[in-house]
Design a protein around this motif. Structure first.
Motif, mmCIF file in Angstrom:
data_model
loop_
_atom_site.group_PDB
_atom_site.id
_atom_site.type_symbol
_atom_site.label_atom_id
_atom_site.label_comp_id
_atom_site.label_asym_id
_atom_site.label_seq_id
_atom_site.Cartn_x
_atom_site.Cartn_y
_atom_site.Cartn_z
ATOM 1 N N THR A 23 7.673 -0.649 8.127
ATOM 2 C CA THR A 23 8.571 0.493 8.337
ATOM 3 C C THR A 23 7.875 1.849 8.496
ATOM 4 O O THR A 23 8.353 2.657 9.298
ATOM 5 N N PRO A 24 6.793 2.131 7.778
ATOM 6 C CA PRO A 24 6.195 3.468 7.979
ATOM 7 C C PRO A 24 5.815 3.737 9.432
ATOM 8 O O PRO A 24 6.001 4.855 9.934
ATOM 9 N N TRP A 25 5.337 2.735 10.136
ATOM 10 C CA TRP A 25 4.903 2.907 11.509
ATOM 11 C C TRP A 25 6.057 2.726 12.486
ATOM 12 O O TRP A 25 6.150 3.460 13.463
ATOM 13 N N LEU A 26 6.948 1.800 12.195
ATOM 14 C CA LEU A 26 8.087 1.590 13.088
ATOM 15 C C LEU A 26 9.080 2.748 13.031
ATOM 16 O O LEU A 26 9.690 3.092 14.046
ATOM 17 N N LEU A 27 9.257 3.324 11.856
ATOM 18 C CA LEU A 27 10.241 4.380 11.687
ATOM 19 C C LEU A 27 9.622 5.777 11.645
ATOM 20 O O LEU A 27 10.326 6.764 11.480
ATOM 21 N N GLY A 28 8.301 5.844 11.773
ATOM 22 C CA GLY A 28 7.623 7.124 11.937
ATOM 23 C C GLY A 28 7.461 7.980 10.695
ATOM 24 O O GLY A 28 7.425 9.200 10.789
ATOM 25 N N PHE A 29 7.323 7.348 9.535
ATOM 26 C CA PHE A 29 7.043 8.161 8.342
ATOM 27 C C PHE A 29 5.679 7.838 7.743
ATOM 28 O O PHE A 29 5.414 8.087 6.581
#
Length: 124
Positions: A23-29
């Motif tokens: 999620t950090p990379w897929l959702l940009g955080f």
């Protein structure tokens, strides 16, 4: 009411762990270190203790299913609260909250034993 078979729970465990981990990379955080580390640690942790669980998709079958579900529940509560506990709620909170709540629900609806197939328990 516990209706989710342990085999399906196992498949969800691995997918949940991989999804949370990414999620950090897929959702940009990924620029929020605390949010990134929480997602990575909980994602990897879920995959590892799933591999150790005594259910159909466990690899080493050491951890009893009830203990696995306790870890899911407690971990889900901590994950859901992590944006506020670790101070990144002003930047990102929804993925952690939703993944955490999903984990809590999964721990409450999953059967404690493998499903009966043709009148016999599936081997763990």
């Amino acid at each position: 009411m516990r209706f989710l078979p342990t085999r399906l729970h196992g498949a969800i465990d691995y997918l949940w762990g991989l999804a949370l981990l990414s999620t950090p990379w897929l959702l940009g955080f990924d620029d929020v270190p605390a949010a990134t580390w929480v997602a990575v640690v909980f994602g990897v942790g879920a995959i590892l203790y799933s591999a150790l669980t005594a259910y159909e998709l466990g690899l080493l079958k050491i951890l009893p299913m009830p203990m696995h579900l306790i870890l899911d529940g407690i971990g889900g509560i901590v994950l859901a609260a992590s944006p506020w506990l670790f101070g990144f709620a002003d930047r990102v909170y929804l993925p952690h909250l939703l993944f955490g709540l999903f984990s809590v629900v999964a721990c409450l609806i999953t059967r404690l034993e493998p499903t009966l197939v043709n009148g016999r328990r599936e081997p763990a």
